[in-house]
Scaffold this motif. Structure first.
Motif, short mmCIF file in Angstrom:
data_model
loop_
_atom_site.label_atom_id
_atom_site.label_comp_id
_atom_site.label_asym_id
_atom_site.label_seq_id
_atom_site.Cartn_x
_atom_site.Cartn_y
_atom_site.Cartn_z
N LYS A 162 4.90 2.01 6.25
CA LYS A 162 5.84 2.02 7.36
C LYS A 162 5.10 1.72 8.65
N LYS A 163 5.55 0.66 9.34
CA LYS A 163 4.93 0.26 10.61
C LYS A 163 3.42 0.06 10.46
N GLY A 164 3.04 -0.49 9.31
CA GLY A 164 1.63 -0.81 9.07
C GLY A 164 0.78 0.35 8.63
N ILE A 165 1.37 1.55 8.52
CA ILE A 165 0.63 2.75 8.12
C ILE A 165 1.06 3.17 6.73
N ILE A 166 0.09 3.47 5.87
CA ILE A 166 0.37 3.88 4.50
C ILE A 166 0.96 5.29 4.51
N GLN A 167 2.17 5.40 3.95
CA GLN A 167 2.87 6.68 3.91
C GLN A 167 2.73 7.39 2.56
N LYS A 168 2.81 6.63 1.49
CA LYS A 168 2.74 7.19 0.15
C LYS A 168 1.92 6.24 -0.73
N VAL A 169 1.17 6.82 -1.65
CA VAL A 169 0.35 6.02 -2.56
C VAL A 169 0.46 6.60 -3.97
N LYS A 170 0.65 5.72 -4.95
CA LYS A 170 0.53 6.11 -6.36
C LYS A 170 -0.31 5.06 -7.06
N ILE A 171 -1.29 5.52 -7.80
CA ILE A 171 -2.19 4.63 -8.53
C ILE A 171 -2.06 4.95 -10.02
N PHE A 172 -1.74 3.93 -10.79
CA PHE A 172 -1.61 4.06 -12.23
C PHE A 172 -2.64 3.15 -12.91
N GLY A 173 -2.81 3.33 -14.22
CA GLY A 173 -3.68 2.42 -14.96
C GLY A 173 -4.26 3.06 -16.19
N ASP A 174 -5.10 2.29 -16.90
CA ASP A 174 -5.72 2.82 -18.12
C ASP A 174 -7.21 3.04 -17.93
N PHE A 175 -7.62 3.20 -16.66
CA PHE A 175 -9.00 3.52 -16.33
C PHE A 175 -9.30 4.98 -16.68
N PHE A 176 -10.57 5.36 -16.59
CA PHE A 176 -10.98 6.74 -16.87
C PHE A 176 -11.56 7.34 -15.59
N ALA A 177 -11.05 8.50 -15.20
CA ALA A 177 -11.46 9.14 -13.94
C ALA A 177 -12.08 10.50 -14.23
N SER A 178 -13.24 10.75 -13.65
CA SER A 178 -13.84 12.08 -13.78
C SER A 178 -13.41 13.00 -12.65
N GLN A 179 -12.71 12.44 -11.66
CA GLN A 179 -12.15 13.22 -10.56
C GLN A 179 -10.66 12.91 -10.45
N PRO A 180 -9.85 13.86 -9.96
CA PRO A 180 -8.40 13.63 -9.87
C PRO A 180 -8.07 12.44 -8.97
N SER A 190 -15.39 2.82 1.40
CA SER A 190 -16.86 2.78 1.33
C SER A 190 -17.48 4.16 1.42
N THR A 191 -16.69 5.16 1.83
CA THR A 191 -17.20 6.54 1.89
C THR A 191 -16.93 7.31 0.59
N VAL A 192 -16.27 6.63 -0.35
CA VAL A 192 -15.84 7.28 -1.59
C VAL A 192 -16.67 6.77 -2.76
N ASN A 193 -17.03 7.66 -3.67
CA ASN A 193 -17.67 7.24 -4.92
C ASN A 193 -16.58 6.73 -5.86
N LEU A 194 -16.33 5.45 -5.82
CA LEU A 194 -15.21 4.87 -6.57
C LEU A 194 -15.36 5.01 -8.07
N THR A 195 -16.58 5.12 -8.57
CA THR A 195 -16.78 5.25 -10.02
C THR A 195 -16.22 6.57 -10.54
N GLU A 196 -16.12 7.57 -9.67
CA GLU A 196 -15.54 8.85 -10.10
C GLU A 196 -14.04 8.74 -10.34
#
Length: 328
Positions: free
Chosen positions: A266-284, A307-313
């Protein structure tokens, strides 16, 4: 190691049992076996409605259950044996599936079935998949679980699951039935699921001779699992979840798996995010979703956050630029 053979064929009960046992026995290694009546088990981060043929599933009264781990959707029925290892997380590589698939491979090889681990998390025979495997890390423990197709109804499997073309864009177009196989054809004299289950239990006992014991679920444990199944694993909220009217949708295929993004901007700002997929995550994955709320939908702003996040987790083996592509 506690060896537990589930007394139920109810998918709600059996998927709930994994969470219950994780909490009930935080310091014990567990080998759980179960067989589900017809059901679809979807990965923790998947968009359920995008994975199933809802009309067919409803018509045929096939249960749909979301599990705790990542990975893709799988079909279960009485011709499919499921196994689940619970172990301390330790220093093992979270993305390595070989340790807990090896007993299955060893057993089959000893029975002259040329099974092997191939790719990220599949067990195959003659190039066809008979076992998909997934895992999760939680409370200092790791669960790795998998399926074994012995004599499953392939026609139902192919009808019940939708095949997303993006998952297979690097392969020739093939039906789900052509990519998977039952092991029954590799046993000239035939074999039952129960017989194979006993052989696999024997293999685990053989490999862990001094540290195994059979554990039968006590009545109070069964009651607690049934309660968890009723309150969580049989509910629409858990298995399907609410879906806001997202304005931005995109999906990509990377070596770590299939990733699908839904955002309300909304107005260029992210309001809600949902990420789906068949990847494996060690963190929520919810942690990452929360970090993105309030961020401008703009490449450099997203780069600063990601860039501040450990994306592999969250996604396994991915590069920053690959995840950035998902948002643009």
């Amino acid at each position: 190691m506690l060896i537990i053979d589930s007394p139920s064929n109810n998918a709600y009960f059996n998927i709930a049992s994994e969470e219950y046992l994780l909490d009930k026995y935080p310091n014990d290694e567990i080998f759980l076996l179960y067989v589900n009546a017809p059901s679809i088990i979807v990965g923790r981060f998947q968009n359920t409605l995008a994975e199933i043929n809802l009309d067919y599933v409803t018509e045929n009264k096939i249960k749909v259950v979301r599990r705790m781990s990542g990975g893709g959707a799988v079909y279960h029925d009485l011709g499919n044996l499921n196994f689940s290892f619970h172990t301390p997380l330790g220093d093992d590589d979270f993305s390595d599936f070989s340790k807990f698939t090896q007993p299955v491979v060893d057993l089959l090889n000893n029975l002259d079935v040329p099974a092997k681990l191939e790719g990220r998390n599949d067990l195959v025979v003659d190039g066809k998949k008979f076992s998909g495997n997934a895992k999760l890390a939680r409370k200092g423990k790791m669960i790795q679980h998998g399926t074994i197709l012995l004599d499953s109804e392939m026609k139902v499997l192919s009808e019940a699951l939708k095949i997303n073309p993006l998952k297979f864009r690097d392969k020739a177009v093939k039906s789900a039935r052509a990519r998977v196989t039952n092991l029954i054809d590799y046993f000239p004299g035939g074999i039952t699921v129960d017989k194979f289950k006993q052989l696999l239990i024997g293999q685990i006992i053989k490999e862990n001779a001094e540290n195994t014991s059979i554990h039968q679920l006590r009545p109070e444990e069964v009651a607690k699992i049934e309660q968890l199944a009723a309150e969580k694993y049989s509910t629409w909220d858990w298995n399907f979840g609410g879906s806001p009217s997202y304005d931005f949708n995109k999906a990509i295929k990377v070596p770590a798996g299939f990733i699908e993004l839904h955002m309300d901007v909304k107005k260029g700002i992210i309001q809600k995010v949902k990420i789906f997929g068949d990847f494996f995550a060690s963190q929520p994955i919810e942690e990452l979703e929360e970090k993105l709320v309030g961020v401008p939908h703009e490449t450099e702003k997203l780069r600063q956050i990601l860039s501040t996040v450990n994306l592999t987790e969250y996604f396994g083996n991915v590069m920053l630029e690959e995840i950035l592509e998902l948002f643009m």
